[in-house]
Design a protein around this motif. Structure first.
Motif, PDB file in Angstrom:
ATOM      1  N   GLU A  54       0.748  -1.267   0.008  1.00  0.00           N
ATOM      2  CA  GLU A  54      -0.663  -0.334  -0.236  1.00  0.00           C
ATOM      3  C   GLU A  54       1.032   1.000  -0.496  1.00  0.00           C
ATOM      4  O   GLU A  54       0.295   2.079  -0.803  1.00  0.00           O
ATOM      5  N   CYS A  55       2.076   1.186   0.404  1.00  0.00           N
ATOM      6  CA  CYS A  55       2.839   2.606   0.541  1.00  0.00           C
ATOM      7  C   CYS A  55       3.883   1.978   0.139  1.00  0.00           C
ATOM      8  O   CYS A  55       5.213   1.030   1.301  1.00  0.00           O
ATOM      9  N   ASP A  56       5.198   2.703  -0.783  1.00  0.00           N
ATOM     10  CA  ASP A  56       5.911   2.207  -0.856  1.00  0.00           C
ATOM     11  C   ASP A  56       7.502   2.993  -0.682  1.00  0.00           C
ATOM     12  O   ASP A  56       8.160   3.298  -1.301  1.00  0.00           O
ATOM     13  N   ARG A  57       7.036   3.715   0.502  1.00  0.00           N
ATOM     14  CA  ARG A  57       8.304   3.924   1.758  1.00  0.00           C
ATOM     15  C   ARG A  57       7.908   3.809   2.824  1.00  0.00           C
ATOM     16  O   ARG A  57       6.689   3.236   3.002  1.00  0.00           O
ATOM     17  N   LYS A  87      -2.720   3.870  11.626  1.00  0.00           N
ATOM     18  CA  LYS A  87      -1.478   4.992  10.202  1.00  0.00           C
ATOM     19  C   LYS A  87      -1.866   5.869  10.448  1.00  0.00           C
ATOM     20  O   LYS A  87      -2.408   6.616  10.764  1.00  0.00           O
ATOM     21  N   LEU A  88      -0.472   6.381  10.741  1.00  0.00           N
ATOM     22  CA  LEU A  88      -0.444   8.101  10.829  1.00  0.00           C
ATOM     23  C   LEU A  88      -0.579   8.960   9.579  1.00  0.00           C
ATOM     24  O   LEU A  88       0.414   7.985   8.658  1.00  0.00           O
ATOM     25  N   LYS A  89      -1.340   9.433   9.452  1.00  0.00           N
ATOM     26  CA  LYS A  89      -1.050  10.490   7.861  1.00  0.00           C
ATOM     27  C   LYS A  89      -0.446  11.783   8.412  1.00  0.00           C
ATOM     28  O   LYS A  89      -0.657  12.417   9.437  1.00  0.00           O
ATOM     29  N   HIS A  90       0.351  12.870   7.624  1.00  0.00           N
ATOM     30  CA  HIS A  90       0.714  14.362   7.588  1.00  0.00           C
ATOM     31  C   HIS A  90      -0.757  14.502   8.131  1.00  0.00           C
ATOM     32  O   HIS A  90      -2.169  14.587   8.291  1.00  0.00           O
ATOM     33  N   GLN A  91       0.017  15.876   8.975  1.00  0.00           N
ATOM     34  CA  GLN A  91      -0.688  16.450  10.122  1.00  0.00           C
ATOM     35  C   GLN A  91      -1.900  16.018  11.258  1.00  0.00           C
ATOM     36  O   GLN A  91      -2.548  16.272  11.507  1.00  0.00           O
ATOM     37  N   ASN A 110       7.373  15.174   6.187  1.00  0.00           N
ATOM     38  CA  ASN A 110       7.999  16.127   5.638  1.00  0.00           C
ATOM     39  C   ASN A 110       7.999  15.472   3.835  1.00  0.00           C
ATOM     40  O   ASN A 110       8.254  16.822   2.749  1.00  0.00           O
ATOM     41  N   TYR A 111       7.925  14.405   3.551  1.00  0.00           N
ATOM     42  CA  TYR A 111       7.418  14.096   1.771  1.00  0.00           C
ATOM     43  C   TYR A 111       6.484  14.406   1.768  1.00  0.00           C
ATOM     44  O   TYR A 111       6.296  15.462   0.220  1.00  0.00           O
ATOM     45  N   VAL A 112       5.614  14.777   2.148  1.00  0.00           N
ATOM     46  CA  VAL A 112       3.517  15.620   1.637  1.00  0.00           C
ATOM     47  C   VAL A 112       3.827  16.897   1.828  1.00  0.00           C
ATOM     48  O   VAL A 112       3.869  18.127   0.370  1.00  0.00           O
ATOM     49  N   SER A 113       4.900  17.778   2.276  1.00  0.00           N
ATOM     50  CA  SER A 113       5.068  18.991   2.592  1.00  0.00           C
ATOM     51  C   SER A 113       5.580  19.580   1.983  1.00  0.00           C
ATOM     52  O   SER A 113       5.593  20.804   1.105  1.00  0.00           O
ATOM     53  N   LEU A 114       6.831  18.657   1.611  1.00  0.00           N
ATOM     54  CA  LEU A 114       8.290  19.302  -0.145  1.00  0.00           C
ATOM     55  C   LEU A 114       6.976  19.496  -0.827  1.00  0.00           C
ATOM     56  O   LEU A 114       6.920  20.472  -1.780  1.00  0.00           O
ATOM     57  N   ALA A 116       3.833  19.775  -1.610  1.00  0.00           N
ATOM     58  CA  ALA A 116       2.638  20.739  -1.463  1.00  0.00           C
ATOM     59  C   ALA A 116       3.934  22.445  -2.013  1.00  0.00           C
ATOM     60  O   ALA A 116       3.078  22.825  -2.472  1.00  0.00           O
ATOM     61  N   GLU A 117       4.444  22.267  -1.393  1.00  0.00           N
ATOM     62  CA  GLU A 117       5.477  23.563  -1.328  1.00  0.00           C
ATOM     63  C   GLU A 117       5.713  23.341  -2.693  1.00  0.00           C
ATOM     64  O   GLU A 117       6.177  24.570  -3.184  1.00  0.00           O
ATOM     65  N   ILE A 118       6.366  22.374  -3.429  1.00  0.00           N
ATOM     66  CA  ILE A 118       7.002  23.167  -5.385  1.00  0.00           C
ATOM     67  C   ILE A 118       5.465  22.224  -5.935  1.00  0.00           C
ATOM     68  O   ILE A 118       5.722  22.441  -7.201  1.00  0.00           O
ATOM     69  N   GLY A 119       3.940  22.558  -5.459  1.00  0.00           N
ATOM     70  CA  GLY A 119       2.768  22.127  -6.639  1.00  0.00           C
ATOM     71  C   GLY A 119       3.031  20.814  -7.443  1.00  0.00           C
ATOM     72  O   GLY A 119       2.099  20.935  -7.763  1.00  0.00           O
ATOM     73  N   THR A 120       2.975  20.050  -5.805  1.00  0.00           N
ATOM     74  CA  THR A 120       3.166  18.537  -7.136  1.00  0.00           C
ATOM     75  C   THR A 120       2.456  17.855  -5.733  1.00  0.00           C
ATOM     76  O   THR A 120       2.035  17.756  -5.042  1.00  0.00           O
ATOM     77  N   ASP A 121       1.653  16.680  -6.513  1.00  0.00           N
ATOM     78  CA  ASP A 121       0.656  15.845  -5.786  1.00  0.00           C
ATOM     79  C   ASP A 121       1.755  15.014  -4.861  1.00  0.00           C
ATOM     80  O   ASP A 121       3.359  14.692  -5.386  1.00  0.00           O
ATOM     81  N   SER A 122       1.896  14.510  -3.550  1.00  0.00           N
ATOM     82  CA  SER A 122       2.202  13.737  -2.739  1.00  0.00           C
ATOM     83  C   SER A 122       3.154  12.208  -3.524  1.00  0.00           C
ATOM     84  O   SER A 122       3.759  12.183  -3.561  1.00  0.00           O
ATOM     85  N   HIS A 123       1.941  12.597  -4.079  1.00  0.00           N
ATOM     86  CA  HIS A 123       2.084  10.531  -4.943  1.00  0.00           C
ATOM     87  C   HIS A 123       2.881  10.729  -5.847  1.00  0.00           C
ATOM     88  O   HIS A 123       3.264   9.452  -6.773  1.00  0.00           O
ATOM     89  N   GLU A 124       3.449  11.775  -7.316  1.00  0.00           N
ATOM     90  CA  GLU A 124       3.916  11.920  -8.396  1.00  0.00           C
ATOM     91  C   GLU A 124       4.989  12.105  -8.115  1.00  0.00           C
ATOM     92  O   GLU A 124       6.083  12.739  -6.576  1.00  0.00           O
TER      93      GLU A 124
END
Length: 127
Positions: A54-57, A87-91, A110-114, A116-124
């Motif tokens: 379910e999660c690649d990391r 399972k914990l999720k961002h925020q 921090n992966y999701v935060s990054l 969001a900052e650069i304007g991409t979906d966290s899974h892309e």
């Protein structure tokens, strides 16, 4: 990759890196020691999990109470819901009593935060 924001008062917070399984409670051996009357000696544990289908990391789950034992006296709450294991999720906001907003932890991916900052979906993937 992950961190915890420990909020002890409305004006006081610190951020801690989270890389491995972490215990939280009053006991001196807990990685995060919080000395409050309503917090159990071994209140909860954030458990590092390896990547899976379910999660690649790697990711974290949170378990109420002792790692291999009884639950905490006042419960562990994530986003106002009492939990045993999730399972914990961002925020996600972690609290240690139904009646107290402080201290609390905010789980940060921090992966999701990054992403969001650069304007991409966290899974892309970013090329």
């Amino acid at each position: 990759m992950y961190s915890l924001r420990l909020v002890v008062t409305p004006d006081g917070a610190s951020t801690l890196p989270l890389r491995e399984t972490c215990t939280i409670g009053r006991h001196s051996l807990c990685r995060i020691k919080i000395v409050e009357e309503f917090i159990s000696r071994w209140h909860c544990a954030l458990i590092a999990m390896p990547p899976d289908i379910e999660c690649d990391r790697p990711y974290f789950i949170i378990k109420d109470g002792e790692l291999l034992g009884k639950p905490s006296a006042n419960g562990t709450w994530v986003n106002s819901d009492r939990i045993r294991l999730i399972k914990l999720k961002h925020q996600d906001i972690i609290t240690f009593s139904q009646f107290s907003a402080y201290p609390r932890l905010e789980f940060l991916d921090n992966y999701v935060s990054l992403g969001a900052e650069i304007g991409t979906d966290s899974h892309e993937r970013v090329s």
